[in-house]
Design a protein around this motif. Structure first.
Motif, PDB file in Angstrom:
ATOM      1  N   PHE A   1      68.970 -44.929   3.874  1.00  0.00           N
ATOM      2  CA  PHE A   1      67.506 -44.915   3.734  1.00  0.00           C
ATOM      3  C   PHE A   1      66.982 -46.342   3.607  1.00  0.00           C
ATOM      4  O   PHE A   1      65.985 -46.707   4.245  1.00  0.00           O
ATOM      5  N   ARG A   2      67.630 -47.141   2.809  1.00  0.00           N
ATOM      6  CA  ARG A   2      67.193 -48.537   2.620  1.00  0.00           C
ATOM      7  C   ARG A   2      67.323 -49.332   3.907  1.00  0.00           C
ATOM      8  O   ARG A   2      66.446 -50.112   4.258  1.00  0.00           O
ATOM      9  N   ARG A   3      68.450 -49.144   4.615  1.00  0.00           N
ATOM     10  CA  ARG A   3      68.654 -49.860   5.871  1.00  0.00           C
ATOM     11  C   ARG A   3      67.569 -49.489   6.876  1.00  0.00           C
ATOM     12  O   ARG A   3      66.975 -50.352   7.517  1.00  0.00           O
ATOM     13  N   LEU A   4      67.284 -48.196   6.991  1.00  0.00           N
ATOM     14  CA  LEU A   4      66.257 -47.746   7.919  1.00  0.00           C
ATOM     15  C   LEU A   4      64.891 -48.284   7.515  1.00  0.00           C
ATOM     16  O   LEU A   4      64.135 -48.788   8.353  1.00  0.00           O
TER      17      LEU A   4
ATOM     18  N   MET B   1      66.125 -38.388  -3.340  1.00  0.00           N
ATOM     19  CA  MET B   1      64.872 -38.904  -2.783  1.00  0.00           C
ATOM     20  C   MET B   1      64.061 -39.638  -3.839  1.00  0.00           C
ATOM     21  O   MET B   1      63.292 -40.536  -3.508  1.00  0.00           O
ATOM     22  N   GLY B   2      64.241 -39.283  -5.106  1.00  0.00           N
ATOM     23  CA  GLY B   2      63.563 -40.003  -6.180  1.00  0.00           C
ATOM     24  C   GLY B   2      64.105 -41.405  -6.383  1.00  0.00           C
ATOM     25  O   GLY B   2      63.450 -42.246  -6.989  1.00  0.00           O
ATOM     26  N   ARG B   3      65.287 -41.672  -5.844  1.00  0.00           N
ATOM     27  CA  ARG B   3      65.927 -42.977  -6.010  1.00  0.00           C
ATOM     28  C   ARG B   3      65.662 -43.921  -4.845  1.00  0.00           C
ATOM     29  O   ARG B   3      66.083 -45.077  -4.882  1.00  0.00           O
ATOM     30  N   CYS B   4      65.011 -43.445  -3.803  1.00  0.00           N
ATOM     31  CA  CYS B   4      64.735 -44.309  -2.658  1.00  0.00           C
ATOM     32  C   CYS B   4      63.444 -43.858  -1.979  1.00  0.00           C
ATOM     33  O   CYS B   4      63.012 -42.729  -2.131  1.00  0.00           O
ATOM     34  N   ALA B   5      62.860 -44.771  -1.259  1.00  0.00           N
ATOM     35  CA  ALA B   5      61.624 -44.460  -0.534  1.00  0.00           C
ATOM     36  C   ALA B   5      61.955 -43.587   0.670  1.00  0.00           C
ATOM     37  O   ALA B   5      63.023 -43.734   1.270  1.00  0.00           O
TER      38      ALA B   5
END
Length: 156
Positions: free
Chosen positions: A6-9, A62-66
């Motif tokens: 998720f962060r990479r995207l 999902m609460g831990r990443c955008a």
């Protein structure tokens, strides 16, 4: 692993959006970027997450990443603020855009007759998001209390 993906995207989509231009330019580039990097494990991981992880655990994750469409939502909000597009639910538009792009990757991966996602398809998706398919001004169906559609009314 999903948080990292998720962060990479989000980082790569953010970099594409940071190149500037109109919202249309940004959406075209984002779709083309996602198509070009579709060999990543993100789609498979997202499907595995949906199919094999409980709703509670998915919510915790999902609460831990955008969400992956957050950068797109922010771009839509900026376009609304500048008057480039009308006032819409930016998050809904971003989710729909992301789903449209992802669905084309999915269809191409299962070996259907659909063409490989490319820059033309990226432009078409961005144009559909911004222009729809109607040849006239946007309209909404007005419903009475029973929920039965009435005459269309022009949005002011």
């Amino acid at each position: 692993v999903m948080i990292d993906e998720f962060r990479r995207l989000a980082t790569s989509v953010g970099a594409v959006i940071a190149e500037g231009g109109t919202l249309r330019d940004q959406l075209r580039r984002v779709a083309a970027h996602i198509f070009a990097s579709r060999q990543s494990d993100f789609g498979r991981l997202a499907a595995d997450l949906r199919d094999n992880v409980s709703g509670q655990r998915r919510s915790e994750l999902m609460g831990r990443c955008a969400p992956p469409w957050e950068q797109i939502s922010l771009a839509v909000e900026r376009a609304i603020a500048s008057g480039e597009v009308r006032d819409v639910d930016a998050d809904l538009v971003a989710r729909l855009f992301f789903a449209m792009v992802g669905s084309q990757i999915w269809w191409s991966n299962i070996g259907t007759r659909y063409p490989e996602p490319d820059d033309r398809l990226a432009a078409t998706i961005a144009d559909l998001v911004l222009d729809g398919i109607s040849t006239r001004e946007p309209r909404h169906n007005v419903s009475d209390a029973s929920g039965v559609p009435g005459d269309p009314a022009v949005i002011e």
